[in-house]
Structure formats: structure tokens, C-alpha cells
Enzyme design. Structure first.
Site, short mmCIF file in Angstrom:
data_model
loop_
_atom_site.label_atom_id
_atom_site.label_comp_id
_atom_site.label_asym_id
_atom_site.label_seq_id
_atom_site.Cartn_x
_atom_site.Cartn_y
_atom_site.Cartn_z
N TYR A 1 0.83 -1.20 0.00
CA TYR A 1 0.00 0.00 0.00
C TYR A 1 0.86 1.25 0.00
O TYR A 1 2.05 1.20 0.34
CB TYR A 1 -0.95 0.01 1.19
N ASP B 1 -3.20 2.69 10.05
CA ASP B 1 -2.08 1.96 10.68
C ASP B 1 -0.97 1.84 9.65
O ASP B 1 -0.70 0.77 9.12
CB ASP B 1 -2.54 0.59 11.17
N ILE B 2 -0.35 2.97 9.35
CA ILE B 2 0.62 3.03 8.27
C ILE B 2 2.02 2.70 8.80
O ILE B 2 2.58 3.46 9.60
CB ILE B 2 0.61 4.44 7.62
N GLU B 3 2.52 1.56 8.37
CA GLU B 3 3.82 1.11 8.88
C GLU B 3 4.82 0.89 7.75
O GLU B 3 5.92 0.39 7.97
CB GLU B 3 3.64 -0.18 9.70
N LYS B 4 4.42 1.21 6.52
CA LYS B 4 5.30 1.01 5.38
C LYS B 4 5.37 2.28 4.55
O LYS B 4 4.51 3.14 4.64
CB LYS B 4 4.77 -0.12 4.49
#
Ligand SMILES: *[C@@H]1O[C@H](CO)[C@@H](O)[C@H](O)[C@H]1NC(C)=O
Ligand SMILES: *[C@@H]1O[C@H](CO)[C@@H](O)[C@H](O)[C@H]1NC(C)=O
Ligand SMILES: *[C@@H]1O[C@H](CO)[C@@H](O)[C@H](O)[C@H]1NC(C)=O
Ligand SMILES: *[C@@H]1O[C@H](CO)[C@@H](O)[C@H](O)[C@H]1NC(C)=O
Ligand SMILES: *[C@@H]1O[C@H](CO)[C@@H](O)[C@H](O)[C@H]1NC(C)=O
Length: 384
Positions: A104, A144-147
Site C-alpha cells: 500500500y 495503521d501506516i507502517e510502510k
């Protein structure tokens, strides 16, 4: 005054219930039970469905809910009833986009606009012939943006603004975010700066530099302080693993949480509650049950707890107030009775005097009759 004290203590009690709001992630474990079962525990105020982990840059978006349902065969529409069940209990249900795995990212403002339209029409108040969760309307979107797409500028702030712009006077579009505890989160910092997020669940796990470790709560408290001071809107939640197995590190034993952490973080004006990762682990270990139980209410949160002292003082004040009230009522009763008694005594005295005078007169009537020759009557004598 009594009413005043009563109101204060009621406020303290309701404040305690408020601070026990729990948000939980659901959707990534096959053995965690259904969404309806999760909501039926009534332990949670927010349930976050995880995840939509494929979207942006022209890809066809995909949800991943482990084996709960198969989105490719449009099987997840069965969640429609579950979502409505949860909402009927007053629980807010959000869809989390992102996660630790997946593909994403947003490559442009247009991409952000496009994805916001997709989310609105497929999951929120918009319409589409094919909605993954049927006609259920979710309360909002969780980031929940972790990338990060390599070397690309992020556009999460724009996505947030586009999503929020769909809200109207009767229906909000709630926005939440799950940044990592190091301030300020590299992926979500700019989005949070928009000031339009309603809930921020800070991840105090898998982040050794700012989470709880080895009986030391200071590192966590320092990080919490930085966040609460910088975020001026929305509610902040302490994000924790629901068991030791739920994360590599950062687990806080429940008793310690209630004694040494919650009393301090709950003093922040924007404290909202606790976020837990995730349903399966909570079901195994009952972490949320402990937080919601009397073991974790302010008056029981350990010996050196400020709120406990407050409570203690409130009871003293109530005691004194009640004592004052009782003596006041008693005194009032006394005075009234005294007054009545004086009246009665007075009447009795009057009667007695009258009687004495009468008998005197009767007794001495004959003897005096000679003396009283000037025609003084009995009644005249009494008057005198
Ligand atoms: C976006 O998609 C295009 C076309 O599929 C691809 O060439 C490009 O590398 C992608 N961009 C990123 C940042 O992944
Ligand atoms: C817009 O999003 C849809 C998914 O909803 C995607 O299929 C489409 O390729 C996107 N368009 C652009 C221009 O990115
Ligand atoms: C607000 O949006 C909802 C959909 O989310 C819609 O059903 C409702 O009619 C709208 N209300 C107003 C006043 O526009
Ligand atoms: C959504 O609703 C609007 C107006 O109610 C309608 O014009 C539009 O065709 C609908 N779109 C879809 C995809 O059903
Ligand atoms: C929810 O709380 C109740 C008690 O309030 C407890 O019995 C139950 O196990 C809890 N559920 C979970 C999943 O922890």
C-alpha cells in the site's frame, strides 16, 4: 452543599468509567471469535477491523481478514450483520488501512483523492453495487501506516482531509491513527498535524526505545508526555499488547498497569483509554476484563495513587457534610420542640394560676365577702 458533594463524587465515578474505554483490533486471527462475539463481551468501546492492506497507486484494493471470510468471493458481506450488532451496542467500528504486511501507499494527491472515494463508497456513507461489508456503514477509518513506498512523498494527510470532508451535520467520519511511540511518527506525523484525527492509539510495543521494559515505566511516561503535549485535538490511547505473546516486547503486567501507569497517563487532559492488540490475545488472558474490573478503578489503583487520595478526601467531606446536616436537623428539631414546650408550659402555668386564683377566691370568698364590699367581681380579681 450536600448535593454539591454528591455531584463531585458522581463525577469522579463516571470519570473512572470513561477512562476505561478500550479499543481493540479484530480480524487477524482465526481463533479470536466472530466480530459479534467480540462486541458481545461489552468490554470494548471501539473495534477496529484489520486490515485493508492493499491499495493505492492504481492497484485493486484488497482486505485481508485471515480466514474469517474470503473477500475474493465477496464472502465478507456476512460481516454486515456483525457490524450493525456492534453499532447497536454503541460500539464504534472502524476499518484499519495499512498494517505491517501488505502493499500500500499513495503516490500523489490524485491517488489520495481516489482512495478516499473508494473508502467512502465501499465502506462508509457512499454507495456502490459491490460493498465488501454489504450495506453496513462503518464509523470511520483507522490509519495503521507502517510502510513507505521507497523515496516517495507520503499523502496520508491529504487522504485524511478528503475522508473528513465527507462528514455532514448528521454523520461524522471518524478518523483514528496508530502511530509508533517514538515522537513524532515518521509515517503519520504529517497526517496527525492536520488536527482532524479523533482517536490516536499510540503503539507502545515493538518499540523498545519508548515502551515499558524491565519494571521501568519512565521511558513510556516520557514518550506519552511528548505526545499528549503536542497533540491538541482528539483522544490519546495507550496502545498495548493484550498478552506477552501478542508482541515481541512492551507487555505490561495488568496489575502494574493499573497501579503505576494508568493513574499517571489518565491525568492527561486528552487521555482516552487503552488500545489493545488484539482480540485473540485478550480472549486468552482477559487483559481487558482486568482493566474494566474494580481492580483497576481509580480508588483501587495502588497505595500511592493520587486519585485514591481524592476519593478518601471526598468521603471525609461527605462524612462531615452528613454530620453537619444531621446536627442541623437535630438542632432545628430541638428548637421547635423547646418552643412548643414553652408554649405548653406557659398555657399550663396560666391554667394553674387561674385555678389557684379561682380556688383562692372561692376559699376566701366568704371570708372576704365582707371586705370586698365595693362590688369587685370574681372576674375582676382574675384580671388583676
Ligand atoms: C506505481 O505503479 C506503477 C505502475 O504499476 C509502477 O511502475 C511504480 O513503480 C509504482 N510506484 C511505486 C512507488 O511503487
Ligand atoms: C482509483 O482507485 C481504483 C480502486 O478503487 C483503482 O482501481 C483505480 O485504478 C484508481 N485510479 C487511479 C487513477 O489511480
Ligand atoms: C449525511 O450522510 C449520510 C451518509 O453518511 C446520509 O445518509 C445523510 O442523509 C446525510 N445527511 C445530511 C443532512 O446530508
Ligand atoms: C449512488 O447514489 C447516487 C444518488 O443516490 C446515484 O446517482 C448513483 O448512481 C449511485 N451510485 C452507485 C454506484 O450505485
Ligand atoms: C470481558 O469482561 C468480562 C467481565 O467483565 C469477562 O468475563 C470476559 O472474559 C471479558 N472478555 C474478554 C474477551 O476478555
Amino acid at each position: 452543599m450536600i448535593l454539591h458533594i454528591f455531584l463531585i463524587s458522581t463525577f469522579l465515578v463516571s470519570n473512572a468509567a470513561e477512562s476505561n474505554n478500550i479499543a481493540i483490533y479484530w480480524g487477524q486471527n482465526n481463533n479470536e471469535g466472530t466480530l459479534s462475539q467480540t462486541c458481545a463481551t461489552e468490554n470494548y468501546s471501539y473495534v477496529i477491523i484489520a486490515f485493508l492492506n492493499k491499495f493505492g497507486n492504481g492497484t485493486t484494493p484488497e482486505i485481508n481478514l485471515a480466514d474469517h471470510c474470503d473477500p475474493s468471493s465477496n464472502d465478507c458481506t456476512m460481516l454486515s450483520t456483525d457490524i450493525k450488532n456492534c453499532q447497536a451496542k454503541g460500539i464504534k467500528v472502524l476499518l484499519s488501512i495499512g498494517g505491517a504486511d501488505g502493499e500500500y501507499g499513495l503516490v500523489s494527491s490524485e491517488d489520495a483523492k481516489n482512495v478516499s472515494g473508494y473508502l467512502w463508497n465501499k465502506f462508509l456513507g457512499g454507495n456502490s453495487s459491490l460493498r465488501p461489508f454489504g450495506d453496513a456503514v462503518l464509523d470511520g477509518i483507522d490509519f495503521d501506516i507502517e510502510k513507505r513506498l521507497k523515496g516517495k512523498q507520503q499523502h496520508w494527510d491529504e487522504l485524511a482531509i478528503f475522508l473528513k470532508s465527507y462528514k455532514n451535520s448528521t454523520q461524522n467520519v471518524y478518523l483514528s491513527a496508530a502511530p509508533q511511540c517514538p515522537f513524532s511518527d515518521g509515517e503519520l506525523g504529517a497526517a496527525l498535524d492536520t488536527g482532524i484525527f479523533d482517536y490516536v492509539w499510540l503503539q507502545f510495543y515493538n518499540n523498545p526505545e519508548c515502551e515499558y521494559s524491565q519494571n521501568d515505566v519512565n521511558q513510556l511516561l516520557d514518550s506519552w508526555k511528548r505526545w499528549t503535549e503536542s497533540l491538541t485535538v482528539g483522544k490519546l490511547f495507550l496502545g498495548l499488547p493484550a498478552s506477552r505473546a501478542a508482541a515481541d516486547n512492551g507487555y505490561i503486567p495488568a496489575a502494574l498497569l493499573c497501579e503505576s501507569v494508568l493513574p499517571l497517563v489518565a491525568m492527561s487532559r486528552n487521555y482516552g483509554g487503552v488500545m489493545l492488540w488484539a482480540t485473540y490475545y485478550d480472549k486468552q488472558c482477559g487483559y481487558s476484563s482486568y482493566i474494566r474490573s474494580s481492580l483497576c478503578t481509580p480508588q483501587c489503583r495502588g497505595n500511592d495513587c493520587r486519585r485514591k487520595e481524592n476519593k478518601w478526601w471526598v468521603w471525609i467531606i461527605i462524612g462531615v457534610g452528613v454530620a453537619l446536616a444531621i446536627s442541623l436537623i437535630f438542632c432545628l428539631g430541638c428548637t421547635l420542640r423547646k418552643k412548643k414546650k414553652t408554649q405548653v408550659d406557659g398555657k399550663m402555668n396560666q391554667k394553674k394560676v387561674l385555678h389557684e386564683i379561682e380556688s383562692d377566691v372561692v376559699l376566701s370568698d366568704k371570708a372576704r365577702s365582707v371586705e370586698i364590699e365595693d362590688g369587685k367581681t370574681l372576674s375582676n380579681l382574675v384580671k388583676e
